[in-house]
Design an enzyme around this catalytic site. Structure first.
Site, PDB file in Angstrom:
ATOM      1  N   HIS A   1       0.167 -52.705  13.190  1.00 34.52           N
ATOM      2  CA  HIS A   1       1.317 -51.966  12.736  1.00 34.52           C
ATOM      3  C   HIS A   1       1.992 -50.917  13.921  1.00 34.52           C
ATOM      4  O   HIS A   1       3.510 -50.931  14.735  1.00 34.52           O
ATOM      5  CB  HIS A   1       0.622 -50.482  11.397  1.00 34.52           C
TER       6      HIS A   1
ATOM      7  N   HIS B   1      -5.554 -54.005  12.112  1.00 40.77           N
ATOM      8  CA  HIS B   1      -4.676 -54.024  11.667  1.00 40.77           C
ATOM      9  C   HIS B   1      -3.456 -52.919  11.723  1.00 40.77           C
ATOM     10  O   HIS B   1      -2.480 -53.032  12.068  1.00 40.77           O
ATOM     11  CB  HIS B   1      -5.022 -53.529   9.588  1.00 40.77           C
ATOM     12  N   GLU B   2      -4.310 -51.082  11.834  1.00 45.80           N
ATOM     13  CA  GLU B   2      -3.404 -50.638  12.252  1.00 45.80           C
ATOM     14  C   GLU B   2      -2.512 -51.050  13.899  1.00 45.80           C
ATOM     15  O   GLU B   2      -1.386 -50.451  13.711  1.00 45.80           O
ATOM     16  CB  GLU B   2      -3.963 -49.272  12.031  1.00 45.80           C
TER      17      GLU B   2
END
Length: 327
Positions: A247, A243-244
């Site tokens: 980003h 997920h990170e």
């Protein structure tokens, strides 16, 4: 990325439990794919980088974090998208060679393990968890777990272990975080720096969005025990890292902007009014077509629930790579 739900037995050596909130998350450098309809900006758009919209996160239900650092305002999104479109135009002006857009981008990864002491409870996780995390990244971004394959692969280049009580836990937005990253960050814009440790405010992790110039704050911060085999119940299969890194490669949360406007600036992720937690199959919070993308890596669901990127997300990440991070 997010906050941690109640970790129950997550600590057995004298460290208090905390609430887990999913807060917030050979390179193909010759081609700059066209901007999507959601990222286009007027030709005369300002080229100044947004100053306040470079951090993103993951949060878990019930978390108590002060602020999700990866949840942007509508104004911040407009500024980022205008900069993205302007940077693409500038980059395209200097590109003449044609490289297949699906060529593999292998990203070197430097992992910094921030420890309070030499114990597992003090942040000293084994190397095996880190190598498993790299494996999860490669599977996720190759489309092996479902959904679209992306252009990205990850290669661990170094594990750097640091014992420093002033950096532990890692406090998002603090002077200590800046000191840590300024002291430790390695490589150029194409090098992924991951910082592991206990985190403040019950966060699972946070990340910076890409910028035109290298910022020492650039990188991904992840709760150490969210790595595969860690003790963060429901969040210990490595998808906080996935997920990170999303980003870091310029993806927003799937629920960015709610049911209106351009949402997450990707056309094939259905609109979603708010974060999804746990794994609410069939959830549908917007009147537009498509159920909520609860299986998408950029939502807030359990690791067992999230398993895919979309074709549009894969395209956006590659465009952002060519625009911001490619040599």
């Amino acid at each position: 990325m997010g906050l941690r739900p109640n970790l129950l037995t997550r600590r057995t050596a004298g460290v208090a439990t905390s609430t887990l909130a999913l807060l917030l998350s050979t390179a193909a450098v010759g081609v700059v794919p066209a901007a999507s309809a959601f990222s286009a900006a007027p030709t005369g758009a300002a080229c100044a980088e947004p100053a306040d919209a470079h951090t993103a996160a993951r949060v878990a239900k019930g978390g108590k974090a002060k602020h999700d650092p990866n949840e942007l305002t509508a104004k911040q999104v407009r500024e980022r998208e205008a900069d993205f479109a302007a940077a693409q135009r500038e980059r395209a002006a200097f590109r003449t060679e044609a490289v297949a857009p699906l060529a593999t981008v292998t990203i070197p990864v430097v992992v910094h393990v921030i420890q309070e002491n030499s114990t597992r409870a003090g942040g000293n996780i084994p190397d095996s968890l880190i190598t498993q995390q790299i494996s999860v990244l490669n599977q996720s971004y190759a489309g092996s777990t479902g959904g679209a394959a992306t252009a990205f692969a990850f290669q661990l280049s170094k594990i750097n272990r640091v014992t420093n009580t002033s950096w532990y836990p890692i406090v998002q937005g603090s002077s200590a975080e800046r000191s840590m990253k300024t002291s430790l960050r390695q490589g150029g814009k194409n090098t992924l720096n991951i910082y592991l440790g206990e985190l403040s405010d019950g966060l699972l992790g946070w990340a910076t969005f890409p910028k035109r110039t290298l910022d020492k704050m650039d990188g991904v911060v992840v709760l150490a025990e969210s790595l595969p085999g860690g003790t963060a119940a429901n969040y210990n299969q490595g998808d906080t890292g996935t997920h990170e890194v999303g980003h870091w490669l310029n993806l927003y949360h799937t629920f960015q902007g709610g049911c209106s406007g351009s949402g997450d600036s990707v056309s094939d992720t259905p609109a979603e009014a708010s974060p999804a937690y746990q794994c609410p199959t069939g959830r549908d919070t917007c009147s537009t077509s498509g159920k909520d993308p609860i299986n998408n890596f950029m939502d807030y669901t359990y690791d067992t629930c999230m398993n895919q990127f979309t074709t549009g997300q894969a395209s956006r990440m590659l465009t952002a790579w060519n625009t911001y991070r490619a040599a």
